[in-house]
Design a protein around this motif. Structure first.
Motif, mmCIF file in Angstrom:
data_model
loop_
_atom_site.group_PDB
_atom_site.id
_atom_site.type_symbol
_atom_site.label_atom_id
_atom_site.label_comp_id
_atom_site.label_asym_id
_atom_site.label_seq_id
_atom_site.Cartn_x
_atom_site.Cartn_y
_atom_site.Cartn_z
ATOM 1 N N UNK A 148 0.827 -1.211 0.000
ATOM 2 C CA UNK A 148 0.000 0.000 0.000
ATOM 3 C C UNK A 148 0.859 1.258 0.000
ATOM 4 N N UNK A 149 1.994 1.235 0.692
ATOM 5 C CA UNK A 149 2.861 2.423 0.710
ATOM 6 C C UNK A 149 3.357 2.761 -0.688
ATOM 7 N N UNK A 150 3.610 1.736 -1.505
ATOM 8 C CA UNK A 150 4.053 1.961 -2.877
ATOM 9 C C UNK A 150 2.943 2.591 -3.709
ATOM 10 N N UNK A 151 1.714 2.114 -3.533
ATOM 11 C CA UNK A 151 0.586 2.664 -4.279
ATOM 12 C C UNK A 151 0.338 4.112 -3.871
ATOM 13 N N UNK A 152 0.418 4.396 -2.588
ATOM 14 C CA UNK A 152 0.226 5.781 -2.135
ATOM 15 C C UNK A 152 1.289 6.705 -2.718
ATOM 16 N N UNK A 153 2.534 6.242 -2.759
ATOM 17 C CA UNK A 153 3.604 7.061 -3.331
ATOM 18 C C UNK A 153 3.363 7.288 -4.816
ATOM 19 N N UNK A 154 2.934 6.249 -5.522
ATOM 20 C CA UNK A 154 2.657 6.384 -6.952
ATOM 21 C C UNK A 154 1.595 7.444 -7.212
ATOM 22 N N UNK A 155 0.594 7.510 -6.338
ATOM 23 C CA UNK A 155 -0.534 8.420 -6.528
ATOM 24 C C UNK A 155 -0.310 9.809 -5.928
ATOM 25 N N UNK A 156 0.758 9.983 -5.206
ATOM 26 C CA UNK A 156 0.972 11.221 -4.443
ATOM 27 C C UNK A 156 0.824 12.494 -5.277
ATOM 28 N N UNK A 159 -6.436 14.030 -8.279
ATOM 29 C CA UNK A 159 -7.698 13.453 -7.839
ATOM 30 C C UNK A 159 -7.579 11.967 -7.635
ATOM 31 N N UNK A 160 -8.707 11.314 -7.379
ATOM 32 C CA UNK A 160 -8.714 9.908 -6.988
ATOM 33 C C UNK A 160 -9.132 8.963 -8.109
ATOM 34 N N UNK A 161 -9.386 9.486 -9.337
ATOM 35 C CA UNK A 161 -9.802 8.632 -10.441
ATOM 36 C C UNK A 161 -8.575 7.927 -11.027
ATOM 37 N N UNK A 162 -8.527 6.603 -10.887
ATOM 38 C CA UNK A 162 -7.329 5.859 -11.270
ATOM 39 C C UNK A 162 -7.690 4.774 -12.275
ATOM 40 N N UNK A 163 -6.925 4.711 -13.345
ATOM 41 C CA UNK A 163 -7.023 3.633 -14.323
ATOM 42 C C UNK A 163 -5.952 2.598 -14.013
ATOM 43 N N UNK A 164 -6.374 1.365 -13.760
ATOM 44 C CA UNK A 164 -5.461 0.234 -13.633
ATOM 45 C C UNK A 164 -5.369 -0.385 -15.023
ATOM 46 N N UNK A 165 -4.249 -0.172 -15.688
ATOM 47 C CA UNK A 165 -4.087 -0.508 -17.095
ATOM 48 C C UNK A 165 -3.296 -1.808 -17.237
ATOM 49 N N UNK A 166 -3.865 -2.769 -17.979
ATOM 50 C CA UNK A 166 -3.288 -4.103 -17.998
ATOM 51 C C UNK A 166 -3.524 -4.758 -16.655
ATOM 52 N N UNK A 182 -5.101 -7.730 -8.998
ATOM 53 C CA UNK A 182 -4.235 -7.614 -7.826
ATOM 54 C C UNK A 182 -3.987 -6.151 -7.451
ATOM 55 N N UNK A 183 -3.640 -5.329 -8.432
ATOM 56 C CA UNK A 183 -3.401 -3.913 -8.148
ATOM 57 C C UNK A 183 -4.710 -3.185 -7.885
ATOM 58 N N UNK A 184 -5.760 -3.513 -8.624
ATOM 59 C CA UNK A 184 -7.056 -2.856 -8.426
ATOM 60 C C UNK A 184 -7.540 -3.024 -6.992
ATOM 61 N N UNK A 185 -7.313 -4.197 -6.404
ATOM 62 C CA UNK A 185 -7.727 -4.428 -5.018
ATOM 63 C C UNK A 185 -6.973 -3.516 -4.062
ATOM 64 N N UNK A 193 -6.814 1.753 -0.700
ATOM 65 C CA UNK A 193 -6.292 3.077 -0.328
ATOM 66 C C UNK A 193 -7.253 4.198 -0.726
ATOM 67 N N UNK A 194 -8.460 3.849 -1.181
ATOM 68 C CA UNK A 194 -9.496 4.842 -1.419
ATOM 69 C C UNK A 194 -9.594 5.381 -2.822
ATOM 70 N N UNK A 195 -8.943 4.742 -3.797
ATOM 71 C CA UNK A 195 -9.024 5.214 -5.174
ATOM 72 C C UNK A 195 -10.352 4.815 -5.813
ATOM 73 N N UNK A 196 -10.786 5.621 -6.762
ATOM 74 C CA UNK A 196 -11.945 5.320 -7.607
ATOM 75 C C UNK A 196 -11.406 4.624 -8.855
ATOM 76 N N UNK A 197 -11.515 3.297 -8.902
ATOM 77 C CA UNK A 197 -10.756 2.485 -9.861
ATOM 78 C C UNK A 197 -11.586 2.114 -11.077
ATOM 79 N N UNK A 198 -10.965 2.265 -12.255
ATOM 80 C CA UNK A 198 -11.423 1.625 -13.485
ATOM 81 C C UNK A 198 -10.313 0.706 -13.946
ATOM 82 N N UNK A 199 -10.650 -0.527 -14.270
ATOM 83 C CA UNK A 199 -9.661 -1.506 -14.713
ATOM 84 C C UNK A 199 -9.852 -1.792 -16.198
ATOM 85 N N UNK A 200 -8.748 -1.890 -16.923
ATOM 86 C CA UNK A 200 -8.765 -2.239 -18.346
ATOM 87 C C UNK A 200 -7.794 -3.389 -18.561
ATOM 88 N N UNK A 201 -8.276 -4.452 -19.218
ATOM 89 C CA UNK A 201 -7.473 -5.657 -19.413
ATOM 90 C C UNK A 201 -7.798 -6.273 -20.775
#
Length: 259
Positions: free
Chosen positions: A28-36, A40-47, A52-55, A60-68
């Motif tokens: 989670x610390x890595x994801x928070x740093x990536x988003x720092x 805003x909180x709208x995040x695309x999980x690409x691939x 695993x990453x979307x979860x 951490x409170x992101x509004x997730x859209x996943x594309x695969x």
């Protein structure tokens, strides 16, 4: 992408259930740093694979859209995370409107992207102030038994991006196209401690989901996995019961260049 790279990239669908069961989540610390830096909180999980990453993004409170792109992986993601908006698509053809997300993250996937095409696509869907980050889970071979495992396993199971020093070198330019103008600026790299509870059997199963192993002829794959089993049985850290596999979640973070 070369024919070999395409074969590796497309190898995961047949092992989607095993991938979901055995691949680790992300620190989670890595994801928070990536988003720092994101506005805003709208995040695309690409691939997004099996999610695993979307979860972790959801945690951490992101509004997730996943594309695969792979139907089997996408089906596993939808089964595991029914509350996540999950769409078919790829880094080279993202099914989202312009400026619709604040961050694009890729978990163990950016090295498969054709950044000559994916770079403009990612820049298109990012809103002003957006950020792109790739995350990779690597094994911490600064630990003696992990270094031994890497030697025994071979590059098909533990490759150049799968240990800290190799990751830094192999991904430093992952955001750049092979040809054409770059869309993103200078990268930042960071590493965050992580770990995964494993047994010898489940670690062997994890390594069996690596792309290099999935495309290996069956006899060679079984021989390689047999060497791993023998090594794990020989080490006091891994011979009996559960243990923690020392890992790092490593992050490459970049910002779009100004037009």
């Amino acid at each position: 992408m070369t024919p070999d790279e395409l074969r590796h990239a497309s190898s995961f669908g047949a092992a989607a259930t095993a991938y979901a069961a055995h691949r680790p989540d992300y620190a989670q610390a890595a994801v928070r740093w990536a988003l720092e830096p994101a506005a805003g909180a709208r995040v695309l999980d690409l691939g997004a694979g099996t999610g695993k990453l979307a979860a972790t993004l959801g945690a951490v409170g992101a509004d997730v859209t996943a594309v695969e792109p792979d139907p089997a992986m996408l089906a596993e993601l939808r089964r595991a995370l029914p509350g996540v908006r999950a769409l078919p698509g790829s880094a080279e053809a993202i099914p989202l409107p312009d400026a619709s997300v604040d961050a694009v993250l890729a978990g163990n996937a950016m090295h498969w992207f054709d950044m000559a095409v994916a770079g403009p696509e990612i820049a298109r869907v990012l809103a002003p102030g957006g950020v792109l980050a790739g995350l990779w889970n690597v094994m911490d071979d600064r630990v003696d038994w992990v270094a031994g495992l890497a030697r025994v396993s071979g590059s098909a199971a533990i490759g150049p991006r799968d240990t800290p020093a190799g990751w830094r070198a192999a991904t430093a330019e992952a955001h750049l196209p092979e040809n054409g103008a770059p869309r993103f600026g200078s990268p930042e790299q960071a590493e965050f401690p992580h770990g995964q509870r494993r047994t010898a059997d489940s670690l062997v199963a994890t390594l069996a989901t690596r792309a290099g192993m999935l495309v290996m002829p069956e006899r060679e794959r079984e021989a390689a996995l047999g060497r791993v089993r023998a090594f794990l049985a020989s080490r006091p850290e891994t011979a009996d019961g559960e243990f923690t596999l020392p890992m790092l979640t490593c992050v490459l973070r970049v910002r779009p260049l100004r037009a």
